[in-house]
Design an enzyme around this catalytic site. Sequence first.
Site, short mmCIF file in Angstrom:
data_model
loop_
_atom_site.label_atom_id
_atom_site.label_comp_id
_atom_site.label_asym_id
_atom_site.label_seq_id
_atom_site.Cartn_x
_atom_site.Cartn_y
_atom_site.Cartn_z
CB VAL A 68 42.61 7.39 2.77
CG1 VAL A 68 41.67 8.53 3.14
CG2 VAL A 68 42.48 7.07 1.28
CB THR A 69 45.00 6.71 7.80
OG1 THR A 69 43.80 5.92 7.88
CG2 THR A 69 45.38 7.18 9.20
CG ASP A 95 40.05 10.91 10.86
OD1 ASP A 95 40.94 10.03 10.88
OD2 ASP A 95 39.33 11.16 11.84
CG ASP A 141 40.62 6.87 7.75
OD1 ASP A 141 39.51 6.91 8.33
OD2 ASP A 141 41.68 7.26 8.30
N GLY A 142 37.99 5.06 7.49
CA GLY A 142 37.31 3.98 8.21
C GLY A 142 36.27 3.29 7.35
NE ARG A 170 32.82 1.41 8.94
CZ ARG A 170 33.51 2.42 9.45
NH1 ARG A 170 34.46 2.19 10.33
NH2 ARG A 170 33.25 3.67 9.09
CB SER A 204 43.86 -3.93 10.87
OG SER A 204 44.44 -2.66 10.66
CG ASP A 213 41.70 7.01 12.11
OD1 ASP A 213 42.01 7.86 11.26
OD2 ASP A 213 40.59 6.95 12.64
CG ASP A 215 42.13 11.19 14.12
OD1 ASP A 215 42.51 11.36 12.94
OD2 ASP A 215 41.15 10.47 14.41
#
Length: 196
Positions: free
Chosen positions: A31-32, A65, A68-69, A73, A79, A86, A90
């Site tokens: 997804v990133t 963006d 993805d985080g 989680r 990681s 990421d 950006d």
Amino acid sequence: MLDTYGRSFVQPIIGKTAQYLLKLGLSATQVTLIAFLIGIGASVLVYIGQPIAGVVVLWISGFLDAVDGSMARQSNTSSSWGTVLDVTLDRVVETSILIALALLHPEPQILFMFLLLAISIIFTMTVFLTVGAVSEKKSIKSFYYQPGLAERTEGFILFSLLVLFQNHLLFWTAIFLAVEIITGIQRLLEARKILD
């Protein structure tokens, strides 16, 4: 500022989207990369004279963006590499928007203001990343997320204004520059307190 204080309002949507994409079998890193490609697509749209579509696509990229985080989680796959990828991608997306605008508006005064803006972004991000690297504080992200006047959402708003109001590029670039400088100084002053 909006990311720090407004995240709780949009987190349910981000979280549900993250769950859905995980069920589809996508990873946070995938997804990133998708968000990155969409962001680059936004700069192409800006360059070919489709500013409204470019802004819409830029915001889709920004939403992914954030997703993805949340995916990392939720799936316990956060990681350091994911963080580096990421944050790096950006900046490439942001730079691509500036490049598209610079190609459309090669006037020396506009290019000079874009140069100053790029330097201010580098300054602010250097403080942000350095404090994150050396701070013992932790956040829900994989490093200390230092708040400030301009966070990711404010950056997207300001990039959107640059794209949508290209007849006033000098004005909006000056505003963006001022916001970045204030943010960098804020973060330096906070760093002085928390790293003593």
